[in-house]
Design a protein around this motif. Structure first.
Motif, short mmCIF file in Angstrom:
data_model
loop_
_atom_site.label_atom_id
_atom_site.label_comp_id
_atom_site.label_asym_id
_atom_site.label_seq_id
_atom_site.Cartn_x
_atom_site.Cartn_y
_atom_site.Cartn_z
N ARG A 61 17.11 -57.77 19.03
CA ARG A 61 15.86 -58.37 18.52
C ARG A 61 16.07 -59.85 18.19
NH1 ARG A 61 14.90 -54.71 14.59
NH2 ARG A 61 14.34 -53.26 16.26
N GLU A 62 17.21 -60.19 17.58
CA GLU A 62 17.52 -61.59 17.28
C GLU A 62 17.61 -62.40 18.56
OE1 GLU A 62 20.71 -62.73 14.84
OE2 GLU A 62 20.20 -61.40 13.17
N ALA A 63 18.27 -61.86 19.56
CA ALA A 63 18.42 -62.56 20.84
C ALA A 63 17.06 -62.81 21.49
CB ALA A 63 19.32 -61.77 21.78
N LEU A 64 16.19 -61.83 21.44
CA LEU A 64 14.86 -61.97 22.04
C LEU A 64 14.02 -63.00 21.28
CD1 LEU A 64 14.00 -58.23 22.83
CD2 LEU A 64 14.76 -60.01 24.43
N MET A 65 14.18 -63.03 19.96
CA MET A 65 13.46 -64.04 19.17
C MET A 65 13.91 -65.45 19.55
SD MET A 65 13.49 -62.18 15.43
CE MET A 65 12.94 -63.67 14.57
N SER A 66 15.20 -65.62 19.82
CA SER A 66 15.73 -66.92 20.23
C SER A 66 15.17 -67.33 21.58
CB SER A 66 17.26 -66.87 20.29
OG SER A 66 17.81 -66.61 19.01
N LEU A 67 15.11 -66.39 22.52
CA LEU A 67 14.56 -66.69 23.84
C LEU A 67 13.10 -67.10 23.74
CD1 LEU A 67 16.12 -63.80 25.96
CD2 LEU A 67 16.71 -66.23 26.07
N GLN A 68 12.37 -66.43 22.87
CA GLN A 68 10.97 -66.77 22.69
C GLN A 68 10.82 -68.16 22.08
OE1 GLN A 68 8.48 -63.65 21.20
NE2 GLN A 68 6.99 -65.06 20.32
N ALA A 69 11.67 -68.49 21.09
CA ALA A 69 11.61 -69.81 20.46
C ALA A 69 11.89 -70.92 21.46
CB ALA A 69 12.60 -69.87 19.30
N LEU A 70 12.72 -70.64 22.45
CA LEU A 70 13.07 -71.64 23.46
C LEU A 70 12.07 -71.70 24.61
CD1 LEU A 70 16.91 -71.00 23.61
CD2 LEU A 70 15.75 -72.95 22.57
N GLY A 71 11.07 -70.82 24.59
CA GLY A 71 10.01 -70.87 25.60
C GLY A 71 10.26 -70.05 26.84
N THR A 81 8.53 -57.40 25.94
CA THR A 81 8.82 -58.82 26.07
C THR A 81 8.76 -59.21 27.54
OG1 THR A 81 10.24 -58.83 24.11
CG2 THR A 81 10.54 -60.62 25.67
N PHE A 82 7.98 -60.26 27.83
CA PHE A 82 7.78 -60.72 29.21
C PHE A 82 8.33 -62.12 29.39
CE2 PHE A 82 4.78 -57.34 28.70
CZ PHE A 82 4.67 -56.76 29.95
N VAL A 83 8.89 -62.37 30.57
CA VAL A 83 9.37 -63.71 30.93
C VAL A 83 8.16 -64.59 31.22
CG1 VAL A 83 10.72 -65.05 32.59
CG2 VAL A 83 11.50 -62.77 31.89
N VAL A 84 8.13 -65.77 30.65
CA VAL A 84 7.04 -66.71 30.92
C VAL A 84 7.53 -67.99 31.61
CG1 VAL A 84 5.60 -65.86 29.05
CG2 VAL A 84 7.21 -67.71 28.59
N SER A 85 8.85 -68.24 31.56
CA SER A 85 9.37 -69.44 32.21
C SER A 85 10.85 -69.24 32.52
CB SER A 85 9.21 -70.67 31.30
OG SER A 85 9.79 -71.82 31.89
N ASP A 86 11.33 -69.89 33.57
CA ASP A 86 12.74 -69.79 33.92
C ASP A 86 13.53 -71.00 33.43
OD1 ASP A 86 11.85 -71.75 35.61
OD2 ASP A 86 12.43 -70.72 37.46
N ARG A 87 12.93 -71.78 32.54
CA ARG A 87 13.64 -72.93 31.97
C ARG A 87 13.16 -73.16 30.54
NH1 ARG A 87 10.43 -75.60 36.32
NH2 ARG A 87 12.18 -74.79 37.46
N ILE A 88 13.95 -73.92 29.80
CA ILE A 88 13.60 -74.24 28.42
C ILE A 88 12.28 -74.99 28.40
CG2 ILE A 88 14.26 -75.70 26.46
CD1 ILE A 88 17.13 -75.01 27.01
N SER A 89 11.51 -74.74 27.35
CA SER A 89 10.23 -75.41 27.18
C SER A 89 10.39 -76.92 27.29
CB SER A 89 9.65 -75.06 25.81
OG SER A 89 8.57 -75.91 25.48
N GLY A 90 9.46 -77.57 27.99
CA GLY A 90 9.49 -79.02 28.13
C GLY A 90 9.41 -79.75 26.81
N ALA A 91 8.93 -79.05 25.77
CA ALA A 91 8.86 -79.68 24.45
C ALA A 91 10.25 -79.94 23.88
CB ALA A 91 8.08 -78.79 23.48
N LEU A 92 11.27 -79.26 24.43
CA LEU A 92 12.62 -79.42 23.91
C LEU A 92 13.35 -80.56 24.60
CD1 LEU A 92 13.70 -75.71 23.50
CD2 LEU A 92 12.73 -77.26 21.82
N ILE A 93 12.66 -81.68 24.68
CA ILE A 93 13.27 -82.93 25.11
C ILE A 93 13.04 -83.89 23.97
CG2 ILE A 93 13.18 -84.83 26.76
CD1 ILE A 93 12.48 -82.89 28.92
N PHE A 94 14.11 -84.38 23.37
CA PHE A 94 14.03 -85.12 22.13
C PHE A 94 13.91 -86.61 22.45
CE2 PHE A 94 16.50 -81.28 21.87
CZ PHE A 94 15.80 -80.58 20.90
N GLY A 95 12.66 -87.11 22.37
CA GLY A 95 12.42 -88.47 22.81
C GLY A 95 12.59 -88.51 24.32
N ARG A 96 13.57 -89.27 24.77
CA ARG A 96 13.85 -89.38 26.21
C ARG A 96 15.12 -88.62 26.59
NH1 ARG A 96 14.20 -95.71 26.43
NH2 ARG A 96 15.29 -95.19 24.50
#
Length: 239
Positions: A61-71, A81-96
């Motif tokens: 459950r902890e692992a799945l929560m982490s995957l969800q937090a990362l998008g 639990t369903f896959v929605v993306s094969d990469r980290i959320s684009g929001a996880l780019i800090f500035g540039r």
């Protein structure tokens, strides 16, 4: 409509050492990024994953929560639990800067800094570091904890005796606070980080630069793993 019918999956590697939730997350993340689990596909149930990895359902459950937090995934009540993306959320780019770029700079800067701190630290430096570790452990406010986390890393730079190192880490402070804030969304990271900080501190206290550098490297590698830095075996090379 999410595709719920799927072929039988190949066995996962059993978890050996390292934090179980972190390892489960890394293995699932690797499968998602490789296309073994595709967008709109349902992941195996918590019970199935727990059996495959040889861990408890709360760990899964902890692992799945982490995957969800990362998008990577989303949880649908009553469906799984369903896959929605094969990469980290684009929001996880800090500035540039991407997590990988931040990781490279931190390893190049903070490992030698902590080694120098282990050689040059004073008793006053030890007191400051110990106080910060206590305050990090006591606070329940994630934002305040992130600020204190950065204070800890700045204090290590100060213990090196070189003000340029302090300036360089302070210059990165805004980026790093955003970075560590995202790390805290992985439920297992708070406890892991506490242990990693303690190992760094103890190496500095002992005036052991080699151990201090190794402890800092492990700390940074564990953070990188949250953002998909790899999924090596728990007792293997950098995750």
């Amino acid at each position: 409509m999410p595709a719920e019918n799927r072929t039988e999956i190949e066995p996962f590697e059993k978890m050996e050492r390292r934090t179980a939730a972190a390892y489960v997350q890394a293995q699932l993340q690797k499968r998602i990024e490789s296309g073994a689990f595709r967008p709109e596909e349902r992941l195996p149930s918590e019970a199935e994953l727990a059996s495959s990895f040889g861990v408890s359902r709360p760990v899964v459950r902890e692992a799945l929560m982490s995957l969800q937090a990362l998008g990577y995934t989303e949880s649908q009540t009553g469906r799984g639990t369903f896959v929605v993306s094969d990469r980290i959320s684009g929001a996880l780019i800090f500035g540039r800067y991407t997590p990988a770029q931040i990781q490279e700079v931190r390893c190049a800067l903070e490992v030698p800094v902590v080694q120098l701190a282990a050689v040059k630290r004073t008793e006053q430096d030890i007191g400051v570091l110990a106080s910060l570790l206590g305050r990090i452990a006591e606070t329940s406010d994630p934002d305040r904890r992130n600020q204190l986390d950065m204070d800890f890393h700045v204090a290590i730079a100060n213990a090196s005796g070189n003000p340029l190192f302090v300036m360089l880490i302070e210059e990165m402070r805004g980026i790093l606070e955003d970075y560590t804030k995202e790390l805290t969304k992985a439920p297992h990271r708070r406890g892991e980080a506490r242990t990693e900080h303690a190992e760094i501190y103890q190496a500095i206290v002992r005036r052991d630069p080699a151990a201090a550098g190794q402890a800092m490297a492990r700390h940074l590698e564990a953070g990188e793993a949250v953002f998909g830095g790899g999924a090596s075996a728990p007792d293997g090379s950098p995750a």
